[in-house]
Design a protein around this motif. Structure first.
Motif, PDB file in Angstrom:
ATOM      1  N   LEU A 248      61.149 -73.785  27.307  1.00 53.57           N
ATOM      2  CA  LEU A 248      60.584 -74.966  27.956  1.00 53.57           C
ATOM      3  C   LEU A 248      59.733 -74.571  29.155  1.00 53.57           C
ATOM      4  N   ARG A 249      60.158 -73.545  29.874  1.00 52.53           N
ATOM      5  CA  ARG A 249      59.369 -73.075  31.011  1.00 52.53           C
ATOM      6  C   ARG A 249      58.172 -72.250  30.568  1.00 52.53           C
ATOM      7  N   TYR A 250      58.432 -71.282  29.700  1.00 57.36           N
ATOM      8  CA  TYR A 250      57.438 -70.282  29.309  1.00 57.36           C
ATOM      9  C   TYR A 250      56.327 -70.860  28.435  1.00 57.36           C
ATOM     10  N   ASP A 251      56.687 -71.780  27.536  1.00 55.57           N
ATOM     11  CA  ASP A 251      55.715 -72.319  26.581  1.00 55.57           C
ATOM     12  C   ASP A 251      56.046 -73.787  26.342  1.00 55.57           C
ATOM     13  N   SER A 252      55.836 -74.601  27.351  1.00 58.32           N
ATOM     14  CA  SER A 252      56.234 -76.018  27.321  1.00 58.32           C
ATOM     15  C   SER A 252      55.693 -76.727  26.091  1.00 58.32           C
ATOM     16  N   PRO A 253      56.536 -77.488  25.381  1.00 62.89           N
ATOM     17  CA  PRO A 253      56.059 -78.200  24.191  1.00 62.89           C
ATOM     18  C   PRO A 253      55.034 -79.283  24.501  1.00 62.89           C
ATOM     19  N   VAL A 254      55.020 -79.768  25.722  1.00 67.86           N
ATOM     20  CA  VAL A 254      53.992 -80.695  26.181  1.00 67.86           C
ATOM     21  C   VAL A 254      53.118 -79.940  27.170  1.00 67.86           C
ATOM     22  N   GLY A 255      51.867 -79.723  26.796  1.00 61.54           N
ATOM     23  CA  GLY A 255      50.983 -78.978  27.679  1.00 61.54           C
ATOM     24  C   GLY A 255      50.633 -79.764  28.925  1.00 61.54           C
ATOM     25  N   GLN A 256      50.115 -80.962  28.713  1.00 62.73           N
ATOM     26  CA  GLN A 256      49.703 -81.837  29.816  1.00 62.73           C
ATOM     27  C   GLN A 256      49.947 -83.274  29.368  1.00 62.73           C
ATOM     28  N   PHE A 257      50.285 -84.129  30.321  1.00 63.28           N
ATOM     29  CA  PHE A 257      50.564 -85.508  29.924  1.00 63.28           C
ATOM     30  C   PHE A 257      49.771 -86.484  30.786  1.00 63.28           C
ATOM     31  N   PRO A 258      48.984 -87.353  30.128  1.00 65.85           N
ATOM     32  CA  PRO A 258      48.197 -88.345  30.863  1.00 65.85           C
ATOM     33  C   PRO A 258      48.978 -89.645  31.010  1.00 65.85           C
ATOM     34  N   LEU A 259      48.724 -90.344  32.038  1.00 67.40           N
ATOM     35  CA  LEU A 259      48.076 -90.026  33.305  1.00 67.40           C
ATOM     36  C   LEU A 259      48.885 -90.711  34.396  1.00 67.40           C
ATOM     37  N   ARG A 260      48.669 -90.328  35.630  1.00 62.15           N
ATOM     38  CA  ARG A 260      49.209 -91.013  36.801  1.00 62.15           C
ATOM     39  C   ARG A 260      48.054 -91.259  37.757  1.00 62.15           C
ATOM     40  N   TYR A 261      48.265 -92.163  38.725  1.00 63.79           N
ATOM     41  CA  TYR A 261      47.149 -92.623  39.548  1.00 63.79           C
ATOM     42  C   TYR A 261      47.566 -92.729  41.011  1.00 63.79           C
ATOM     43  N   ALA A 262      46.629 -92.360  41.875  1.00 68.77           N
ATOM     44  CA  ALA A 262      46.899 -92.402  43.305  1.00 68.77           C
ATOM     45  C   ALA A 262      46.872 -93.841  43.803  1.00 68.77           C
ATOM     46  N   VAL A 263      47.973 -94.288  44.374  1.00 70.12           N
ATOM     47  CA  VAL A 263      48.075 -95.636  44.937  1.00 70.12           C
ATOM     48  C   VAL A 263      47.349 -95.703  46.281  1.00 70.12           C
ATOM     49  N   GLU A 264      47.304 -94.560  46.950  1.00 69.02           N
ATOM     50  CA  GLU A 264      46.575 -94.435  48.214  1.00 69.02           C
ATOM     51  C   GLU A 264      46.058 -93.008  48.307  1.00 69.02           C
ATOM     52  N   ASP A 265      45.264 -92.708  49.317  1.00 68.37           N
ATOM     53  CA  ASP A 265      44.780 -91.343  49.498  1.00 68.37           C
ATOM     54  C   ASP A 265      45.967 -90.402  49.713  1.00 68.37           C
ATOM     55  N   ILE A 266      45.953 -89.255  49.003  1.00 65.18           N
ATOM     56  CA  ILE A 266      47.051 -88.294  49.097  1.00 65.18           C
ATOM     57  C   ILE A 266      46.460 -86.920  49.407  1.00 65.18           C
ATOM     58  N   ALA A 267      46.877 -86.350  50.532  1.00 67.07           N
ATOM     59  CA  ALA A 267      46.428 -85.004  50.894  1.00 67.07           C
ATOM     60  C   ALA A 267      47.293 -83.981  50.176  1.00 67.07           C
ATOM     61  N   VAL A 268      46.644 -83.089  49.435  1.00 62.35           N
ATOM     62  CA  VAL A 268      47.341 -82.002  48.742  1.00 62.35           C
ATOM     63  C   VAL A 268      46.665 -80.705  49.166  1.00 62.35           C
ATOM     64  N   GLY A 269      47.314 -79.970  50.041  1.00 62.16           N
ATOM     65  CA  GLY A 269      46.687 -78.767  50.579  1.00 62.16           C
ATOM     66  C   GLY A 269      45.420 -79.125  51.319  1.00 62.16           C
ATOM     67  N   ASP A 270      44.300 -78.526  50.932  1.00 66.43           N
ATOM     68  CA  ASP A 270      43.049 -78.786  51.633  1.00 66.43           C
ATOM     69  C   ASP A 270      42.154 -79.778  50.889  1.00 66.43           C
ATOM     70  N   VAL A 271      42.713 -80.487  49.895  1.00 65.12           N
ATOM     71  CA  VAL A 271      41.945 -81.512  49.194  1.00 65.12           C
ATOM     72  C   VAL A 271      42.642 -82.859  49.340  1.00 65.12           C
ATOM     73  N   VAL A 272      41.893 -83.918  49.080  1.00 65.10           N
ATOM     74  CA  VAL A 272      42.445 -85.269  49.138  1.00 65.10           C
ATOM     75  C   VAL A 272      42.197 -85.949  47.803  1.00 65.10           C
ATOM     76  N   ILE A 273      43.286 -86.401  47.172  1.00 65.95           N
ATOM     77  CA  ILE A 273      43.179 -87.212  45.959  1.00 65.95           C
ATOM     78  C   ILE A 273      43.001 -88.652  46.426  1.00 65.95           C
ATOM     79  N   ARG A 274      41.841 -89.233  46.112  1.00 65.50           N
ATOM     80  CA  ARG A 274      41.516 -90.556  46.621  1.00 65.50           C
ATOM     81  C   ARG A 274      42.231 -91.661  45.842  1.00 65.50           C
ATOM     82  N   ARG A 275      42.471 -92.742  46.532  1.00 65.24           N
ATOM     83  CA  ARG A 275      43.071 -93.916  45.906  1.00 65.24           C
ATOM     84  C   ARG A 275      42.241 -94.310  44.670  1.00 65.24           C
ATOM     85  N   GLY A 276      42.940 -94.541  43.556  1.00 67.45           N
ATOM     86  CA  GLY A 276      42.276 -94.943  42.325  1.00 67.45           C
ATOM     87  C   GLY A 276      41.872 -93.795  41.429  1.00 67.45           C
ATOM     88  N   GLU A 277      42.100 -92.540  41.861  1.00 70.23           N
ATOM     89  CA  GLU A 277      41.799 -91.400  41.013  1.00 70.23           C
ATOM     90  C   GLU A 277      43.014 -91.050  40.157  1.00 70.23           C
TER      91      GLU A 277
END
Length: 369
Positions: A248-277
């Motif tokens: 499950l860790r090494y070769d996850s059966p789900v590669g990526q799962f869509p989707l989630r959305y920013a309810v407000e601006d979220i700072a992640v490290g040196d980037v900002v995920i804007r509300r609605g992205e």
């Protein structure tokens, strides 16, 4: 990251960041939060649209999600899952008997990894045998990121129609199955609506067989490629449960799962995920995060490096995790116990599935030496 159709989203690939965001109330699942969807800017026939719009637990938050999860867990109980163990063992034994009749090289994915979870989820939902193969074909198209718009729409319509007919049949003739129990589930006067029933069955169908099919396939592939790890299990220095968790860790059966959305601006490290992205949960990448797992690209069934995220995290943690683990452990222990000389077939490496969601290979050619 650019998804099919030129749709741009944030891919969350680091384990710790993904774990935090999966449980962050500033991240939601309601597609109305997504500016691109709300403004009608998605391409017509977008192949991933079903994962954005299907009514059910994966597209609601807060009180709405708690309501649906409470109704579903009335029917999908730990006791019901535990009671499936003898049937899973019996089905595994019959499928292993069938492998002995195959000559030369054969596709283990087709003849073992697929029928086991499909039969289990089919019986659990009360599906007829003919419906199971049809649903598998339709769900394969649903999770594909390369399907044409026409094929994606046809798969959606076909799945909804077929699941609707299953629900109608169970209303008329209730049975000892999960679909009947979901129809009957209630809190006071509250029940699952027809759309919610279809969405719930769709989620259980895809999660209940596609995920476990990939998990079994990926585990066998990893063990055949790393015989020293298989030997650790045979010698009792590691368990089949450890094999499942490391896969499950090494070769996850789900590669990526869509989707989630920013309810407000979220700072992640040196980037900002804007509300609605939009955010894409990249489970396969998180499992190989060298910042969280030492020697992350090494398959190691003795690893004790903390929890993977392949079943999610937070309020939307996968309800079927226990069932998937049970099926995979039963399948792997049975397969390698019955056929200790199982080996990968000669030839080129199997082709990966063309999907952002489903992470595995199209075939797994093997032979019994």
């Amino acid at each position: 990251m650019e998804l099919p159709g030129g749709v741009v989203v944030w891919a969350i690939t680091h384990h710790d960041t993904l774990q935090e965001l999966l449980a962050d109330p500033r991240v939601g699942k309601n597609p109305q939060l997504w500016e691109t969807f709300r403004e009608g800017r998605l391409p017509e026939g977008w192949p991933l649209i079903n994962f954005v719009t299907v009514p059910g637990m994966i597209t609601v938050d807060g009180a709405d999600h708690r309501r649906l999860r409470a109704l579903v867990t009335q029917a999908f109980t730990p006791r019901r899952i535990a009671e499936l163990a003898p049937a899973i063992q019996a089905r595994t034994a019959r499928l292993l008997d069938g492998l002995a009749l195959l000559e030369g090289e054969f596709d283990l994915r087709e003849h073992f990894a697929y029928p086991l979870p499909m039969q289990v989820i089919g019986e659990l939902l009360g599906l007829e045998a003919a419906q199971q193969d049809e649903l598998h074909a339709l769900s394969d198209t649903l999770v594909s990121s390369s399907a044409t718009p026409e094929a994606a729409v046809a798969a959606q319509q076909g799945l909804f129609a077929l699941l609707g007919s299953v629900i109608a049949a169970k209303r008329e003739r209730p049975g000892d199955d999960l679909t009947t129990d979901l129809i009957a589930a209630r809190e006071a006067d509250d029940r699952l609506t027809e759309q919610e029933l279809v969405g719930t069955l769709l989620l259980m169908l895809v999660a209940g067989h596609e995920t476990t099919l990939n998990l079994i396939t990926n585990a066998v592939r990893a063990l055949l490629a790393h015989p020293e790890q298989l030997e650790l299990v045979r010698d009792g220095r590691a368990t089949w449960s450890a094999v499942v968790e490391e896969t499950l860790r090494y070769d996850s059966p789900v590669g990526q799962f869509p989707l989630r959305y920013a309810v407000e601006d979220i700072a992640v490290g040196d980037v900002v995920i804007r509300r609605g992205e939009a955010l894409l949960a990249s489970y396969a990448s998180a499992g190989r995060d060298t910042g969280h797992f030492a020697d992350a690209d090494r398959f190691d069934v003795t690893r004790h490096a903390g929890r993977h995220l392949s079943f999610g995290h937070g309020p939307h943690f996968c309800l079927g995790a226990g069932l998937a683990r049970m099926e995979a452990e039963t399948a792997l222990s049975g397969l390698f116990g019955r056929y200790p000389t199982l080996a990968a077939a000669d030839g080129p490496a199997p082709e990966p599935i063309a999907s952002f969601i489903s992470n595995s290979v199209r075939t797994l050619p093997v032979r019994i030496a």
